[in-house]
Design a protein around this motif. Structure first.
Motif, short mmCIF file in Angstrom:
data_model
loop_
_atom_site.label_atom_id
_atom_site.label_comp_id
_atom_site.label_asym_id
_atom_site.label_seq_id
_atom_site.Cartn_x
_atom_site.Cartn_y
_atom_site.Cartn_z
N ILE A 135 0.65 -1.20 0.04
CA ILE A 135 -0.05 0.11 0.10
C ILE A 135 0.94 1.24 0.03
CG2 ILE A 135 -1.61 1.24 1.40
CD1 ILE A 135 -2.76 -1.36 2.26
N PHE A 136 1.77 1.26 0.88
CA PHE A 136 2.42 2.68 1.11
C PHE A 136 3.64 2.78 0.13
CE2 PHE A 136 0.47 2.02 5.39
CZ PHE A 136 -0.23 3.10 5.55
N VAL A 137 4.28 1.69 0.00
CA VAL A 137 5.56 1.89 -0.94
C VAL A 137 5.04 1.83 -2.27
CG1 VAL A 137 7.76 0.96 -1.43
CG2 VAL A 137 7.09 1.09 0.87
N GLY A 138 4.46 0.47 -2.76
CA GLY A 138 3.83 -0.01 -3.85
C GLY A 138 4.84 -0.11 -5.13
N SER A 139 4.39 -0.52 -5.97
CA SER A 139 4.95 -0.90 -7.25
C SER A 139 6.18 -1.70 -7.16
CB SER A 139 5.56 0.45 -8.18
OG SER A 139 6.55 0.78 -7.72
N PHE A 140 7.37 -1.63 -7.92
CA PHE A 140 8.47 -2.71 -7.88
C PHE A 140 9.35 -2.50 -6.41
CE2 PHE A 140 12.50 -4.03 -8.88
CZ PHE A 140 12.24 -5.57 -9.16
N ASP A 141 9.29 -1.23 -5.81
CA ASP A 141 9.98 -0.85 -4.76
C ASP A 141 9.49 -1.51 -3.53
OD1 ASP A 141 11.58 0.59 -6.33
OD2 ASP A 141 10.51 2.66 -5.91
N GLY A 142 8.22 -1.92 -3.44
CA GLY A 142 7.60 -2.40 -2.13
C GLY A 142 7.90 -3.85 -2.11
N LEU A 143 8.25 -4.75 -3.20
CA LEU A 143 8.72 -5.99 -3.30
C LEU A 143 9.60 -6.46 -2.25
CD1 LEU A 143 7.73 -8.45 -4.96
CD2 LEU A 143 9.89 -7.95 -6.28
N GLY A 144 10.67 -5.58 -1.94
CA GLY A 144 11.73 -5.89 -1.05
C GLY A 144 11.06 -6.16 0.46
N TYR A 145 10.18 -5.21 0.76
CA TYR A 145 9.20 -5.43 1.90
C TYR A 145 8.59 -6.80 1.93
CZ TYR A 145 10.88 -0.56 3.00
OH TYR A 145 11.50 0.53 3.40
N VAL A 146 8.00 -6.96 0.94
CA VAL A 146 7.20 -8.28 0.65
C VAL A 146 8.11 -9.60 1.06
CG1 VAL A 146 5.68 -9.60 -0.50
CG2 VAL A 146 5.35 -7.05 -0.60
N ILE A 147 9.26 -9.37 0.49
CA ILE A 147 10.07 -10.67 0.43
C ILE A 147 10.69 -10.79 2.12
CG2 ILE A 147 12.52 -11.52 -0.07
CD1 ILE A 147 12.04 -10.29 -2.84
N ILE A 148 10.97 -9.35 2.57
CA ILE A 148 11.25 -9.68 4.00
C ILE A 148 9.97 -10.32 4.97
CG2 ILE A 148 11.86 -8.27 5.96
CD1 ILE A 148 13.41 -6.27 4.22
N ALA A 149 8.86 -9.86 4.37
CA ALA A 149 7.72 -10.12 5.22
C ALA A 149 7.58 -11.81 5.07
CB ALA A 149 6.43 -9.65 4.70
N PHE A 150 7.69 -12.41 3.96
CA PHE A 150 7.76 -13.88 3.98
C PHE A 150 9.02 -14.40 4.58
CE2 PHE A 150 5.25 -13.00 -0.35
CZ PHE A 150 4.53 -13.93 0.23
N GLY A 151 9.84 -13.99 5.04
CA GLY A 151 10.90 -14.26 5.76
C GLY A 151 10.40 -14.42 7.24
N PHE A 152 9.51 -13.38 7.86
CA PHE A 152 8.92 -13.38 8.87
C PHE A 152 7.72 -14.40 9.10
CE2 PHE A 152 10.64 -9.34 9.74
CZ PHE A 152 10.50 -8.83 10.90
N LEU A 153 7.11 -14.74 8.16
CA LEU A 153 5.95 -15.97 7.68
C LEU A 153 6.71 -17.08 7.99
CD1 LEU A 153 3.10 -16.76 7.15
CD2 LEU A 153 3.95 -17.01 4.93
N ILE A 154 7.97 -17.41 7.15
CA ILE A 154 8.70 -18.51 7.27
C ILE A 154 9.37 -18.86 8.93
CG2 ILE A 154 10.65 -19.93 6.83
CD1 ILE A 154 10.58 -18.43 4.04
N ALA A 155 9.71 -17.77 9.52
CA ALA A 155 10.06 -17.94 10.73
C ALA A 155 8.95 -18.22 11.84
CB ALA A 155 10.76 -16.74 11.20
N GLY A 156 7.73 -17.72 11.43
CA GLY A 156 6.66 -17.68 12.24
C GLY A 156 6.10 -19.16 12.18
N VAL A 157 6.23 -19.79 11.12
CA VAL A 157 5.60 -21.00 10.85
C VAL A 157 6.64 -22.26 11.49
CG1 VAL A 157 5.32 -22.89 8.75
CG2 VAL A 157 4.34 -20.65 8.67
N VAL A 158 7.87 -21.98 11.17
CA VAL A 158 8.89 -22.96 11.73
C VAL A 158 8.95 -22.92 13.26
CG1 VAL A 158 11.48 -23.59 12.07
CG2 VAL A 158 10.50 -23.05 9.60
N GLY A 159 8.84 -21.73 13.72
CA GLY A 159 8.53 -21.41 15.22
C GLY A 159 7.27 -22.03 15.87
N THR A 160 6.39 -22.18 14.93
CA THR A 160 5.23 -22.88 15.31
C THR A 160 5.20 -24.30 15.48
OG1 THR A 160 3.81 -21.00 14.56
CG2 THR A 160 2.50 -22.99 14.97
N LEU A 161 5.79 -24.73 14.48
CA LEU A 161 5.99 -26.31 14.45
C LEU A 161 7.12 -26.86 15.60
CD1 LEU A 161 6.65 -26.59 10.64
CD2 LEU A 161 4.62 -27.45 11.92
#
Length: 88
Positions: free
Chosen positions: A50-76
């Motif tokens: 929303i705030f960054v948008g376009s191709f520049d916001g993709l870096g934040y989304v990739i970092i967010a998927f790292g958070f998701l992976i850490a959360g799922v592994v931590g849950t397991l």
């Protein structure tokens, strides 16, 4: 190169997970650590979209998927971590 950003997100996500796990041990609510990590995933994704948008916001989304992976592994790993911390 995107893998380095993802690894950085996993590192930051595991720091958030472990910090909230330590805090949640004090109040005996072990389920809070993955929930807080998942909230960080949602917040970073929304910020990237929303705030960054376009191709520049993709870096934040990739970092967010790292958070998701850490959360799922931590849950397991949570049942083993909670048993180990209760025995001490």
């Amino acid at each position: 190169m995107a893998y380095l950003i993802l690894i950085g997100g996993i590192f930051l996500g595991s720091i958030v997970f472990l910090f909230t796990f330590i805090v949640s041990k004090k109040i005996d609510k072990y389920y809070m650590a993955p929930v807080i990590t998942f909230i960080f995933f949602i917040a970073l994704s929304l910020y990237g979209f929303i705030f960054v948008g376009s191709f520049d916001g993709l870096g934040y989304v990739i970092i967010a998927f790292g958070f998701l992976i850490a959360g799922v592994v931590g849950t397991l790993l949570l049942p083993g971590l909670s048993r180990r911390s209760k025995s001490k």
